[in-house]
Design a protein around this motif. Sequence first.
Motif, PDB file in Angstrom:
ATOM      1  N   HIS A 197       0.885  -1.162   0.000  1.00  0.00           N
ATOM      2  CA  HIS A 197       0.000   0.000   0.000  1.00  0.00           C
ATOM      3  C   HIS A 197       0.922   1.212   0.000  1.00  0.00           C
ATOM      4  CE1 HIS A 197      -3.134   2.724   1.846  1.00  0.00           C
ATOM      5  NE2 HIS A 197      -3.814   2.111   0.885  1.00  0.00           N
ATOM      6  N   VAL A 198       0.894   2.000  -1.097  1.00  0.00           N
ATOM      7  CA  VAL A 198       1.896   3.038  -1.319  1.00  0.00           C
ATOM      8  C   VAL A 198       1.210   4.334  -1.730  1.00  0.00           C
ATOM      9  CG1 VAL A 198       3.960   3.680  -2.621  1.00  0.00           C
ATOM     10  CG2 VAL A 198       3.482   1.270  -2.185  1.00  0.00           C
ATOM     11  N   TYR A 199       1.603   5.435  -1.084  1.00  0.00           N
ATOM     12  CA  TYR A 199       1.104   6.755  -1.494  1.00  0.00           C
ATOM     13  C   TYR A 199       2.061   7.827  -1.005  1.00  0.00           C
ATOM     14  CZ  TYR A 199      -0.748   6.611   3.277  1.00  0.00           C
ATOM     15  OH  TYR A 199      -0.875   6.488   4.637  1.00  0.00           O
ATOM     16  N   GLU A 200       1.986   8.987  -1.657  1.00  0.00           N
ATOM     17  CA  GLU A 200       2.845  10.111  -1.286  1.00  0.00           C
ATOM     18  C   GLU A 200       2.212  10.864  -0.119  1.00  0.00           C
ATOM     19  OE1 GLU A 200       4.630  14.210  -3.145  1.00  0.00           O
ATOM     20  OE2 GLU A 200       4.376  12.505  -4.490  1.00  0.00           O
ATOM     21  N   ILE A 201       3.040  11.186   0.888  1.00  0.00           N
ATOM     22  CA  ILE A 201       2.536  11.931   2.044  1.00  0.00           C
ATOM     23  C   ILE A 201       2.955  13.397   2.004  1.00  0.00           C
ATOM     24  CG2 ILE A 201       2.302   9.931   3.535  1.00  0.00           C
ATOM     25  CD1 ILE A 201       4.948  10.633   4.839  1.00  0.00           C
ATOM     26  N   GLY A 202       3.710  13.774   0.983  1.00  0.00           N
ATOM     27  CA  GLY A 202       4.108  15.167   0.806  1.00  0.00           C
ATOM     28  C   GLY A 202       5.592  15.304   0.582  1.00  0.00           C
ATOM     29  N   ASN A 203       5.971  16.352  -0.147  1.00  0.00           N
ATOM     30  CA  ASN A 203       7.377  16.656  -0.423  1.00  0.00           C
ATOM     31  C   ASN A 203       8.135  15.482  -1.027  1.00  0.00           C
ATOM     32  OD1 ASN A 203       7.100  19.286   0.570  1.00  0.00           O
ATOM     33  ND2 ASN A 203       7.473  18.581   2.663  1.00  0.00           N
ATOM     34  N   GLY A 204       7.454  14.673  -1.832  1.00  0.00           N
ATOM     35  CA  GLY A 204       8.100  13.541  -2.477  1.00  0.00           C
ATOM     36  C   GLY A 204       8.363  12.352  -1.570  1.00  0.00           C
ATOM     37  N   VAL A 205       7.826  12.366  -0.360  1.00  0.00           N
ATOM     38  CA  VAL A 205       8.025  11.273   0.596  1.00  0.00           C
ATOM     39  C   VAL A 205       6.867  10.284   0.474  1.00  0.00           C
ATOM     40  CG1 VAL A 205       8.227  10.672   3.040  1.00  0.00           C
ATOM     41  CG2 VAL A 205       9.248  12.794   2.188  1.00  0.00           C
ATOM     42  N   GLU A 206       7.207   8.990   0.377  1.00  0.00           N
ATOM     43  CA  GLU A 206       6.196   7.947   0.261  1.00  0.00           C
ATOM     44  C   GLU A 206       5.945   7.248   1.588  1.00  0.00           C
ATOM     45  OE1 GLU A 206       6.414   6.075  -4.203  1.00  0.00           O
ATOM     46  OE2 GLU A 206       7.530   5.081  -2.617  1.00  0.00           O
ATOM     47  N   GLU A 207       4.715   6.896   1.796  1.00  0.00           N
ATOM     48  CA  GLU A 207       4.324   5.974   2.865  1.00  0.00           C
ATOM     49  C   GLU A 207       4.166   4.618   2.190  1.00  0.00           C
ATOM     50  OE1 GLU A 207       3.134   4.358   6.487  1.00  0.00           O
ATOM     51  OE2 GLU A 207       3.917   6.365   6.137  1.00  0.00           O
ATOM     52  N   ARG A 208       4.875   3.605   2.667  1.00  0.00           N
ATOM     53  CA  ARG A 208       4.862   2.292   2.036  1.00  0.00           C
ATOM     54  C   ARG A 208       4.655   1.226   3.107  1.00  0.00           C
ATOM     55  NH1 ARG A 208       6.870   0.315  -2.824  1.00  0.00           N
ATOM     56  NH2 ARG A 208       7.542   2.436  -3.294  1.00  0.00           N
ATOM     57  N   LYS A 209       3.576   0.460   2.956  1.00  0.00           N
ATOM     58  CA  LYS A 209       3.314  -0.671   3.852  1.00  0.00           C
ATOM     59  C   LYS A 209       3.451  -1.938   3.020  1.00  0.00           C
ATOM     60  CE  LYS A 209      -0.172   1.949   6.380  1.00  0.00           C
ATOM     61  NZ  LYS A 209      -0.659   2.952   5.420  1.00  0.00           N
ATOM     62  N   ARG A 210       4.425  -2.759   3.341  1.00  0.00           N
ATOM     63  CA  ARG A 210       4.560  -4.063   2.680  1.00  0.00           C
ATOM     64  C   ARG A 210       3.643  -5.029   3.414  1.00  0.00           C
ATOM     65  NH1 ARG A 210      10.100  -2.319   2.131  1.00  0.00           N
ATOM     66  NH2 ARG A 210      10.341  -1.797  -0.057  1.00  0.00           N
ATOM     67  N   ILE A 211       2.664  -5.511   2.706  1.00  0.00           N
ATOM     68  CA  ILE A 211       1.612  -6.311   3.334  1.00  0.00           C
ATOM     69  C   ILE A 211       1.941  -7.794   3.316  1.00  0.00           C
ATOM     70  CG2 ILE A 211      -0.821  -6.952   3.158  1.00  0.00           C
ATOM     71  CD1 ILE A 211      -1.175  -4.031   1.992  1.00  0.00           C
ATOM     72  N   GLY A 212       2.409  -8.290   2.183  1.00  0.00           N
ATOM     73  CA  GLY A 212       2.719  -9.713   2.117  1.00  0.00           C
ATOM     74  C   GLY A 212       3.150 -10.149   0.739  1.00  0.00           C
ATOM     75  N   VAL A 213       3.599 -11.392   0.666  1.00  0.00           N
ATOM     76  CA  VAL A 213       4.013 -12.018  -0.584  1.00  0.00           C
ATOM     77  C   VAL A 213       3.127 -13.248  -0.771  1.00  0.00           C
ATOM     78  CG1 VAL A 213       5.909 -13.110  -1.838  1.00  0.00           C
ATOM     79  CG2 VAL A 213       6.375 -11.199  -0.283  1.00  0.00           C
ATOM     80  N   TYR A 214       2.549 -13.376  -1.967  1.00  0.00           N
ATOM     81  CA  TYR A 214       1.547 -14.407  -2.215  1.00  0.00           C
ATOM     82  C   TYR A 214       1.935 -15.247  -3.427  1.00  0.00           C
ATOM     83  CZ  TYR A 214      -0.864 -11.411   1.005  1.00  0.00           C
ATOM     84  OH  TYR A 214      -1.168 -10.680   2.114  1.00  0.00           O
ATOM     85  N   LEU A 215       1.428 -16.471  -3.474  1.00  0.00           N
ATOM     86  CA  LEU A 215       1.739 -17.393  -4.558  1.00  0.00           C
ATOM     87  C   LEU A 215       0.941 -17.107  -5.827  1.00  0.00           C
ATOM     88  CD1 LEU A 215       2.066 -20.756  -2.619  1.00  0.00           C
ATOM     89  CD2 LEU A 215       3.886 -19.336  -3.590  1.00  0.00           C
ATOM     90  N   SER A 216      -0.140 -16.328  -5.708  1.00  0.00           N
ATOM     91  CA  SER A 216      -0.927 -16.007  -6.893  1.00  0.00           C
ATOM     92  C   SER A 216      -1.428 -14.567  -6.813  1.00  0.00           C
ATOM     93  CB  SER A 216      -2.123 -16.952  -7.036  1.00  0.00           C
ATOM     94  OG  SER A 216      -3.094 -16.662  -6.051  1.00  0.00           O
ATOM     95  N   GLU A 217      -1.699 -14.004  -7.978  1.00  0.00           N
ATOM     96  CA  GLU A 217      -2.298 -12.668  -8.044  1.00  0.00           C
ATOM     97  C   GLU A 217      -3.670 -12.671  -7.375  1.00  0.00           C
ATOM     98  OE1 GLU A 217      -3.896  -9.490 -11.373  1.00  0.00           O
ATOM     99  OE2 GLU A 217      -2.554 -11.081 -12.026  1.00  0.00           O
ATOM    100  N   GLU A 218      -4.402 -13.762  -7.542  1.00  0.00           N
ATOM    101  CA  GLU A 218      -5.732 -13.871  -6.945  1.00  0.00           C
ATOM    102  C   GLU A 218      -5.665 -13.780  -5.422  1.00  0.00           C
ATOM    103  OE1 GLU A 218      -4.517 -16.099  -9.250  1.00  0.00           O
ATOM    104  OE2 GLU A 218      -5.582 -15.178 -10.926  1.00  0.00           O
ATOM    105  N   ASP A 219      -4.654 -14.426  -4.814  1.00  0.00           N
ATOM    106  CA  ASP A 219      -4.492 -14.353  -3.361  1.00  0.00           C
ATOM    107  C   ASP A 219      -4.206 -12.917  -2.916  1.00  0.00           C
ATOM    108  OD1 ASP A 219      -4.893 -17.082  -3.103  1.00  0.00           O
ATOM    109  OD2 ASP A 219      -2.755 -17.546  -2.923  1.00  0.00           O
ATOM    110  N   ALA A 220      -3.376 -12.201  -3.676  1.00  0.00           N
ATOM    111  CA  ALA A 220      -3.069 -10.813  -3.342  1.00  0.00           C
ATOM    112  C   ALA A 220      -4.327  -9.940  -3.459  1.00  0.00           C
ATOM    113  CB  ALA A 220      -1.958 -10.279  -4.246  1.00  0.00           C
ATOM    114  N   ARG A 221      -5.102 -10.151  -4.518  1.00  0.00           N
ATOM    115  CA  ARG A 221      -6.344  -9.380  -4.689  1.00  0.00           C
ATOM    116  C   ARG A 221      -7.352  -9.692  -3.576  1.00  0.00           C
ATOM    117  NH1 ARG A 221      -6.782  -6.557  -9.346  1.00  0.00           N
ATOM    118  NH2 ARG A 221      -5.236  -7.007 -10.949  1.00  0.00           N
ATOM    119  N   PHE A 222      -7.407 -10.952  -3.159  1.00  0.00           N
ATOM    120  CA  PHE A 222      -8.287 -11.334  -2.051  1.00  0.00           C
ATOM    121  C   PHE A 222      -7.911 -10.552  -0.800  1.00  0.00           C
ATOM    122  CE2 PHE A 222      -9.068 -13.978   1.695  1.00  0.00           C
ATOM    123  CZ  PHE A 222     -10.444 -14.134   1.611  1.00  0.00           C
TER     124      PHE A 222
END
Length: 84
Positions: free
Chosen positions: A9-34
Amino acid sequence: MDSVFLLEHVYEIGNGVEERKRIGVYLSEEDARFRIGRLRLQPGFRDRPEDFVIQRFEIDRSYWAEGYGGGDGSSSKPEVIAPG
């Protein structure tokens, strides 16, 4: 070709700084979308539901092999999948 899917989950919080939350690594795109469906309404995510990013990484492949910032890097970047 075996792959895994990184969900962030990634978005800019201002002045070119990103907030980045690494949520997980999944075996399929479907699992990530779920997982997006499960998190979309939770605190920390519900105010920015459009900012989930899925990237596909091939197993046993090196990325950025030519360095970072050299050329366009198109052959060495992971594939970004836009959640729908």
